[in-house]
Design a protein around this motif. Structure first.
Motif, PDB file in Angstrom:
ATOM      1  N   GLY A 101       9.328 -10.301  -2.112  1.00  0.00           N
ATOM      2  CA  GLY A 101       9.297  -9.426  -0.940  1.00  0.00           C
ATOM      3  C   GLY A 101      10.168  -9.946   0.177  1.00  0.00           C
ATOM      4  O   GLY A 101      11.363 -10.155   0.007  1.00  0.00           O
ATOM      5  N   ARG A 102       9.561 -10.192   1.345  1.00  0.00           N
ATOM      6  CA  ARG A 102      10.313 -10.629   2.529  1.00  0.00           C
ATOM      7  C   ARG A 102      10.792 -12.069   2.438  1.00  0.00           C
ATOM      8  O   ARG A 102      11.615 -12.508   3.234  1.00  0.00           O
ATOM      9  N   ARG A 103      10.267 -12.819   1.475  1.00  0.00           N
ATOM     10  CA  ARG A 103      10.700 -14.213   1.310  1.00  0.00           C
ATOM     11  C   ARG A 103      12.049 -14.315   0.617  1.00  0.00           C
ATOM     12  O   ARG A 103      12.623 -15.389   0.521  1.00  0.00           O
ATOM     13  N   TRP A 104      12.566 -13.202   0.096  1.00  0.00           N
ATOM     14  CA  TRP A 104      13.873 -13.155  -0.579  1.00  0.00           C
ATOM     15  C   TRP A 104      14.947 -12.879   0.459  1.00  0.00           C
ATOM     16  O   TRP A 104      14.880 -11.904   1.178  1.00  0.00           O
ATOM     17  N   THR A 105      15.961 -13.738   0.524  1.00  0.00           N
ATOM     18  CA  THR A 105      17.023 -13.569   1.521  1.00  0.00           C
ATOM     19  C   THR A 105      18.138 -12.688   0.962  1.00  0.00           C
ATOM     20  O   THR A 105      18.190 -12.427  -0.237  1.00  0.00           O
ATOM     21  N   THR A 106      19.039 -12.268   1.844  1.00  0.00           N
ATOM     22  CA  THR A 106      20.171 -11.430   1.428  1.00  0.00           C
ATOM     23  C   THR A 106      21.141 -12.201   0.526  1.00  0.00           C
ATOM     24  O   THR A 106      21.848 -11.599  -0.265  1.00  0.00           O
ATOM     25  N   GLU A 107      21.163 -13.537   0.631  1.00  0.00           N
ATOM     26  CA  GLU A 107      22.027 -14.353  -0.226  1.00  0.00           C
ATOM     27  C   GLU A 107      21.433 -14.567  -1.604  1.00  0.00           C
ATOM     28  O   GLU A 107      22.052 -15.189  -2.464  1.00  0.00           O
ATOM     29  N   GLY A 108      20.208 -14.110  -1.815  1.00  0.00           N
ATOM     30  CA  GLY A 108      19.556 -14.262  -3.115  1.00  0.00           C
ATOM     31  C   GLY A 108      18.772 -15.550  -3.246  1.00  0.00           C
ATOM     32  O   GLY A 108      18.583 -16.066  -4.346  1.00  0.00           O
ATOM     33  N   ALA A 109      18.311 -16.080  -2.130  1.00  0.00           N
ATOM     34  CA  ALA A 109      17.496 -17.296  -2.154  1.00  0.00           C
ATOM     35  C   ALA A 109      16.041 -16.925  -1.892  1.00  0.00           C
ATOM     36  O   ALA A 109      15.745 -15.977  -1.173  1.00  0.00           O
ATOM     37  N   LEU A 110      15.135 -17.684  -2.488  1.00  0.00           N
ATOM     38  CA  LEU A 110      13.703 -17.492  -2.290  1.00  0.00           C
ATOM     39  C   LEU A 110      13.215 -18.617  -1.393  1.00  0.00           C
ATOM     40  O   LEU A 110      13.444 -19.795  -1.682  1.00  0.00           O
ATOM     41  N   ILE A 111      12.552 -18.250  -0.290  1.00  0.00           N
ATOM     42  CA  ILE A 111      12.098 -19.256   0.661  1.00  0.00           C
ATOM     43  C   ILE A 111      10.579 -19.321   0.658  1.00  0.00           C
ATOM     44  O   ILE A 111       9.900 -18.310   0.853  1.00  0.00           O
ATOM     45  N   VAL A 112      10.059 -20.525   0.411  1.00  0.00           N
ATOM     46  CA  VAL A 112       8.614 -20.769   0.451  1.00  0.00           C
ATOM     47  C   VAL A 112       8.353 -21.674   1.644  1.00  0.00           C
ATOM     48  O   VAL A 112       8.849 -22.799   1.701  1.00  0.00           O
ATOM     49  N   PHE A 113       7.574 -21.177   2.605  1.00  0.00           N
ATOM     50  CA  PHE A 113       7.283 -21.930   3.827  1.00  0.00           C
ATOM     51  C   PHE A 113       5.813 -22.327   3.825  1.00  0.00           C
ATOM     52  O   PHE A 113       4.941 -21.482   3.667  1.00  0.00           O
ATOM     53  N   VAL A 114       5.536 -23.626   3.973  1.00  0.00           N
ATOM     54  CA  VAL A 114       4.154 -24.126   3.938  1.00  0.00           C
ATOM     55  C   VAL A 114       3.901 -25.022   5.145  1.00  0.00           C
ATOM     56  O   VAL A 114       4.650 -25.961   5.397  1.00  0.00           O
ATOM     57  N   GLN A 115       2.832 -24.711   5.870  1.00  0.00           N
ATOM     58  CA  GLN A 115       2.391 -25.567   6.980  1.00  0.00           C
ATOM     59  C   GLN A 115       0.870 -25.684   6.959  1.00  0.00           C
ATOM     60  O   GLN A 115       0.223 -25.774   7.995  1.00  0.00           O
ATOM     61  N   ASP A 116       0.306 -25.686   5.749  1.00  0.00           N
ATOM     62  CA  ASP A 116      -1.146 -25.654   5.581  1.00  0.00           C
ATOM     63  C   ASP A 116      -1.840 -26.940   6.010  1.00  0.00           C
ATOM     64  O   ASP A 116      -2.919 -26.906   6.601  1.00  0.00           O
ATOM     65  N   THR A 117      -1.247 -28.093   5.684  1.00  0.00           N
ATOM     66  CA  THR A 117      -1.917 -29.357   5.975  1.00  0.00           C
ATOM     67  C   THR A 117      -1.136 -30.159   7.008  1.00  0.00           C
ATOM     68  O   THR A 117      -0.008 -29.816   7.356  1.00  0.00           O
ATOM     69  N   ARG A 118      -1.741 -31.263   7.446  1.00  0.00           N
ATOM     70  CA  ARG A 118      -1.093 -32.136   8.431  1.00  0.00           C
ATOM     71  C   ARG A 118      -0.138 -33.113   7.768  1.00  0.00           C
ATOM     72  O   ARG A 118       0.609 -33.808   8.437  1.00  0.00           O
ATOM     73  N   SER A 119      -0.198 -33.173   6.432  1.00  0.00           N
ATOM     74  CA  SER A 119       0.634 -34.113   5.691  1.00  0.00           C
ATOM     75  C   SER A 119       1.889 -33.430   5.158  1.00  0.00           C
ATOM     76  O   SER A 119       1.812 -32.394   4.509  1.00  0.00           O
ATOM     77  N   GLN A 120       3.033 -34.039   5.427  1.00  0.00           N
ATOM     78  CA  GLN A 120       4.304 -33.493   4.954  1.00  0.00           C
ATOM     79  C   GLN A 120       4.369 -33.535   3.428  1.00  0.00           C
ATOM     80  O   GLN A 120       4.787 -32.568   2.788  1.00  0.00           O
TER      81      GLN A 120
END
Length: 146
Positions: free
Chosen positions: A68-87
């Protein structure tokens, strides 16, 4: 700022090479106390899905639809995670989410087989429509026939 992640093994046949992945870290929102303003714990995992040689065209199409919206126009899939305090934990979660998304895209959907409604179901449908129409026709203005 981008960090090259090691390759991810999706299943026996598909592995995502390290050149297809880019990780970047930003400051996360939410809990973390004083730490939240100083340490970049949020992970943005970028997978160059359109250029990936390990995925077939139909799998890429299904992955694009699932992303869906996580797909960029360049054809990359972006997964963004900020669930925990640990990197490190956020990195693990991002890799797991990417793996699950690709595994879901690998499943071929079943072809729909056309079926006809049974005679009984058709009759029941028409009967309820007639009953509904009768109820509505009785809602008209009441006339005095005295």
């Amino acid at each position: 700022m981008g960090y090259q992640s090691p390759m991810i093994r999706v299943n026996d046949t598909i592995t995502i090479e390290d050149w297809e992945l880019t990780e970047s870290f930003t400051r996360a929102q939410g809990p973390g106390g004083q730490n939240v303003n100083k340490v970049s714990t949020a992970v943005e995992l970028r997978f160059e899905a359109a250029r990936s040689p390990n995925l077939t065209a139909p799998v890429k199409a299904r992955l694009k639809r699932l992303a869906g919206r996580r797909w960029t126009t360049e054809g990359a899939l972006i997964v963004f995670v900020q669930d925990t305090r640990s990197q490190a934990r956020n990195r693990e979660i991002a890799e797991v989410r990417l793996r699950e998304l690709i595994l879901k895209a690998l499943e071929t959907p079943k072809r729909r087989i056309k079926t006809r409604p049974t005679l009984g179901s058709q009759r029941r449908r028409i009967a309820t429509k007639k009953q509904r129409g009768e109820v509505k026709s009785l809602r008209g203005k009441v006339t005095d026939d005295d």
